[in-house]
Design a protein around this motif. Structure first.
Motif, PDB file in Angstrom:
ATOM      1  N   THR A  51      46.450   3.070  41.426  1.00 54.37           N
ATOM      2  CA  THR A  51      46.055   3.863  40.272  1.00 54.37           C
ATOM      3  C   THR A  51      46.838   5.166  40.323  1.00 54.37           C
ATOM      4  N   TRP A  55      46.958   8.065  34.945  1.00 52.02           N
ATOM      5  CA  TRP A  55      46.205   7.001  34.260  1.00 52.02           C
ATOM      6  C   TRP A  55      44.743   7.416  34.110  1.00 52.02           C
ATOM      7  N   VAL A 180      37.083   4.277  39.854  1.00 56.04           N
ATOM      8  CA  VAL A 180      37.592   5.608  39.493  1.00 56.04           C
ATOM      9  C   VAL A 180      36.635   6.361  38.550  1.00 56.04           C
ATOM     10  N   VAL A 215      27.487  -4.458  31.689  1.00 50.66           N
ATOM     11  CA  VAL A 215      27.617  -3.498  32.794  1.00 50.66           C
ATOM     12  C   VAL A 215      26.617  -3.941  33.851  1.00 50.66           C
ATOM     13  N   PRO A 239      36.456  -2.458  27.840  1.00 49.96           N
ATOM     14  CA  PRO A 239      36.782  -2.262  26.417  1.00 49.96           C
ATOM     15  C   PRO A 239      35.596  -2.587  25.483  1.00 49.96           C
ATOM     16  N   VAL A 241      32.368  -2.269  26.238  1.00 49.08           N
ATOM     17  CA  VAL A 241      31.391  -1.176  26.369  1.00 49.08           C
ATOM     18  C   VAL A 241      31.906   0.059  25.631  1.00 49.08           C
ATOM     19  N   PHE A 242      33.186   0.283  25.686  1.00 47.81           N
ATOM     20  CA  PHE A 242      33.795   1.426  25.002  1.00 47.81           C
ATOM     21  C   PHE A 242      33.444   1.386  23.510  1.00 47.81           C
ATOM     22  N   ARG A 278      37.311   9.928  26.217  1.00 48.05           N
ATOM     23  CA  ARG A 278      37.803   9.344  24.960  1.00 48.05           C
ATOM     24  C   ARG A 278      36.643   8.809  24.111  1.00 48.05           C
ATOM     25  N   ILE A 279      35.592   8.297  24.762  1.00 49.82           N
ATOM     26  CA  ILE A 279      34.408   7.842  24.010  1.00 49.82           C
ATOM     27  C   ILE A 279      33.767   9.043  23.307  1.00 49.82           C
ATOM     28  N   ASN A 303      31.296   9.714  35.905  1.00 53.92           N
ATOM     29  CA  ASN A 303      30.057   9.171  35.341  1.00 53.92           C
ATOM     30  C   ASN A 303      29.020   9.069  36.450  1.00 53.92           C
ATOM     31  N   GLY A 334      23.847   2.849  27.962  1.00 53.86           N
ATOM     32  CA  GLY A 334      24.102   2.332  29.300  1.00 53.86           C
ATOM     33  C   GLY A 334      23.841   0.857  29.424  1.00 53.86           C
TER      34      GLY A 334
HETATM   35  N1  COA Z   1      44.185   2.619  37.282  1.00 57.84           N
HETATM   36  C1  COA Z   1      45.269   2.063  36.707  1.00 57.84           C
HETATM   37  N2  COA Z   1      45.188   1.029  35.843  1.00 57.84           N
HETATM   38  C2  COA Z   1      43.974   0.561  35.574  1.00 57.84           C
HETATM   39  C3  COA Z   1      42.805   1.087  36.129  1.00 57.84           C
HETATM   40  C4  COA Z   1      42.963   2.168  37.023  1.00 57.84           C
HETATM   41  N3  COA Z   1      41.909   2.756  37.615  1.00 57.84           N
HETATM   42  N4  COA Z   1      41.746   0.421  35.656  1.00 57.84           N
HETATM   43  C5  COA Z   1      42.218  -0.524  34.830  1.00 57.84           C
HETATM   44  N5  COA Z   1      43.558  -0.444  34.785  1.00 57.84           N
HETATM   45  C6  COA Z   1      44.492  -1.281  34.034  1.00 57.84           C
HETATM   46  C7  COA Z   1      43.943  -2.659  33.747  1.00 57.84           C
HETATM   47  O1  COA Z   1      44.117  -3.500  34.875  1.00 57.84           O
HETATM   48  C8  COA Z   1      44.775  -3.080  32.570  1.00 57.84           C
HETATM   49  O2  COA Z   1      46.019  -3.521  33.046  1.00 57.84           O
HETATM   50  P1  COA Z   1      46.787  -4.765  32.340  1.00 57.84           P
HETATM   51  O3  COA Z   1      47.043  -4.322  30.928  1.00 57.84           O
HETATM   52  O4  COA Z   1      48.018  -4.899  33.172  1.00 57.84           O
HETATM   53  O5  COA Z   1      45.849  -5.915  32.437  1.00 57.84           O
HETATM   54  C9  COA Z   1      45.004  -1.771  31.819  1.00 57.84           C
HETATM   55  O6  COA Z   1      44.705  -0.725  32.748  1.00 57.84           O
HETATM   56  C10 COA Z   1      44.122  -1.639  30.601  1.00 57.84           C
HETATM   57  O7  COA Z   1      42.804  -2.038  30.971  1.00 57.84           O
HETATM   58  P2  COA Z   1      41.582  -1.819  30.035  1.00 57.84           P
HETATM   59  O8  COA Z   1      40.333  -2.223  30.750  1.00 57.84           O
HETATM   60  O9  COA Z   1      41.877  -2.404  28.684  1.00 57.84           O
HETATM   61  O10 COA Z   1      41.671  -0.233  29.954  1.00 57.84           O
HETATM   62  P3  COA Z   1      40.910   0.778  29.028  1.00 57.84           P
HETATM   63  O11 COA Z   1      41.889   1.589  28.329  1.00 57.84           O
HETATM   64  O12 COA Z   1      39.823   0.110  28.243  1.00 57.84           O
HETATM   65  O13 COA Z   1      40.206   1.712  30.124  1.00 57.84           O
HETATM   66  C11 COA Z   1      38.021   1.972  31.031  1.00 57.84           C
HETATM   67  C12 COA Z   1      39.306   1.161  31.041  1.00 57.84           C
HETATM   68  C13 COA Z   1      37.059   1.349  32.018  1.00 57.84           C
HETATM   69  C14 COA Z   1      38.381   3.388  31.469  1.00 57.84           C
HETATM   70  C15 COA Z   1      37.449   2.009  29.603  1.00 57.84           C
HETATM   71  O14 COA Z   1      37.419   0.678  29.083  1.00 57.84           O
HETATM   72  C16 COA Z   1      36.075   2.570  29.512  1.00 57.84           C
HETATM   73  O15 COA Z   1      35.830   3.711  29.843  1.00 57.84           O
HETATM   74  N6  COA Z   1      35.119   1.790  28.982  1.00 57.84           N
HETATM   75  C17 COA Z   1      33.770   2.230  28.835  1.00 57.84           C
HETATM   76  C18 COA Z   1      33.059   2.005  30.100  1.00 57.84           C
HETATM   77  C19 COA Z   1      31.768   2.741  30.188  1.00 57.84           C
HETATM   78  O16 COA Z   1      31.489   3.624  29.439  1.00 57.84           O
HETATM   79  N7  COA Z   1      30.984   2.360  31.159  1.00 57.84           N
HETATM   80  C20 COA Z   1      29.811   3.044  31.512  1.00 57.84           C
HETATM   81  C21 COA Z   1      28.604   2.428  30.957  1.00 57.84           C
HETATM   82  S1  COA Z   1      27.286   3.520  31.254  1.00 57.84           S
END
Ligand code: COA
Length: 347
Positions: A51, A55, A180, A215, A239, A241-242, A278-279, A303, A334
């Protein structure tokens, strides 16, 4: 531009339940927070998995998270935050009628953290219990406190959100999308009868169990115990959940403003669950609230589930961003899936 008509509802979205606060109004009188001293930065994470600081910062807004030392109890973080909240409210522990602890990371199946706190703080005879509504837990617990005060079953309620989520994280490539994001911490609020005009005005609470697998911590569908899963790891469909999160923030803000008979422009401070910058930013933009009216401290804590709302509210109050008469919207979502929002006029 602020919403003036109901937001577009996704075809699979469930209706929202809103309630006007009735009976004796309640308000928040003291806040306390506690986070472990140890800080894990994005740069630290670079050596644990594939990571990067860039990112994590760009995709989430998180720069650091506080991580408890191994063996730390959720109870200990909860108690520290509670002591500070009681001191801020100038309330003695003996005056507390009820303790409600919201947590997604209890120390064990039972007894409750709240009962242990009742003994530790010295609040004999108060009723004490934990609730599980995942990251929405603090809002659910506040609503229960408000109901108790409204119905005159209690005069002083201690509401706590506390987490040691790091016990359920794995710092590996497989789980980098959750490792992360999450951190440890606690926040507490003392809820008491409000002075005239102030206090909670409306609530919006709900759940959608169809999203049960979105989740999770531990085996799906058995659950960690039935599957004999000794160390459940937090996982999520990021994505999906986002999209749900942005949608539910917008719908809750609109629904609760309507229930309270105010417009979105009347909201002075929006304190959202801190899951991803971003959310929050996308929701605030579509609701029509400028970021100056949004409380964000995700860069420092990540979080922390039930603790994000009291942590963000505490920091906003400490920074002088909340004054008497301000309308404050607390809103969360959640695992469950669950959601909840409360609108209050600051005492
Ligand atoms: N570091 C680097 N790359 C990462 C990564 C990290 N920590 N975590 C995921 N990736 C990669 C993925 O493997 C994926 O790679 P690929 O395209 O080669 O397959 C790429 O980043 C995109 O993944 P994706 O899951 O689509 O990313 P995203 O932009 O949706 O971000 C979250 C991921 C988890 C940050 C985002 O989806 C999010 O915040 N969702 C809401 C979750 C939430 O609110 N949860 C709490 C509930 S209370």
């Amino acid at each position: 531009m602020a919403l003036t008509t109901a937001p577009r509802v996704r075809s699979d979205a469930l209706p929202l339940r809103t309630f006007k606060a009735k009976g004796r109004p309640s308000a928040i009188f003291g806040l306390g927070v506690h986070a472990p001293a140890r800080v894990l930065s994005n740069v630290d994470l670079e050596s644990l998995m594939e990571t990067s600081d860039q990112w994590i910062t760009e995709r989430t807004g998180i720069k650091r998270r506080h991580i408890a030392e191994p063996g730390t109890t959720t109870f200990s973080l909860a108690t520290e935050a509670a002591r500070k909240a009681l001191a801020a409210a100038r309330v003695k522990a003996e005056e507390v009628d009820a303790i409600i602890v919201a947590t997604s990371s209890p120390d064990g199946p039972f007894p409750s953290i709240a009962c242990r706190m009742q003994d530790e703080l010295g609040a004999p005879g108060s009723y004490a219990y934990d609730i599980l509504a995942a990251c929405t837990g603090f809002v659910y617990a506040l609503e229960q406190a408000d109901s108790m005060i409204a119905s005159e079953r209690a005069d002083t309620v201690l509401v706590v959100g506390a987490e040691v989520l790091s016990r359920m994280l794995e710092y590996s490539n497989e789980y980098r999308h959750t490792a992360v994001i999450f951190g440890d911490g606690a926040g507490a609020a003392v809820v008491r009868p409000a002075p005239a005009g102030a206090g909670f005005k409306a609530w919006c609470l709900g759940g959608d169990g169809r999203g049960y697998a979105q989740v999770t911590a531990g085996n799906v569908p058995l659950g960690a115990y039935a599957a004999k899963d000794e160390r459940p790891i937090i996982d999520m469909k990021g994505p999906d959940v986002f999209k749900f999160a942005v949608d539910i923030f917008i719908r809750q803000a609109y629904a609760i403003a309507q229930e309270a008979g105010i417009s979105i422009e009347d909201i002075d401070l929006f304190v959202p669950h801190q899951a991803n910058y971003r959310i929050i930013e996308a929701a605030a933009r579509r609701i029509g609230l400028p970021m100056e009216r949004v409380a964000v401290n995700i860069e420092e804590y990540g979080n922390t589930s039930t603790a994000t709302i009291p942590l963000a509210l505490h920091d906003a109050v400490a920074a002088g961003r909340v004054k008497s008469g301000d309308r404050v919207l607390l809103a969360g979502f959640g695992s469950g899936l669950t959601w909840g929002a409360g609108l209050l006029e600051w005492a």
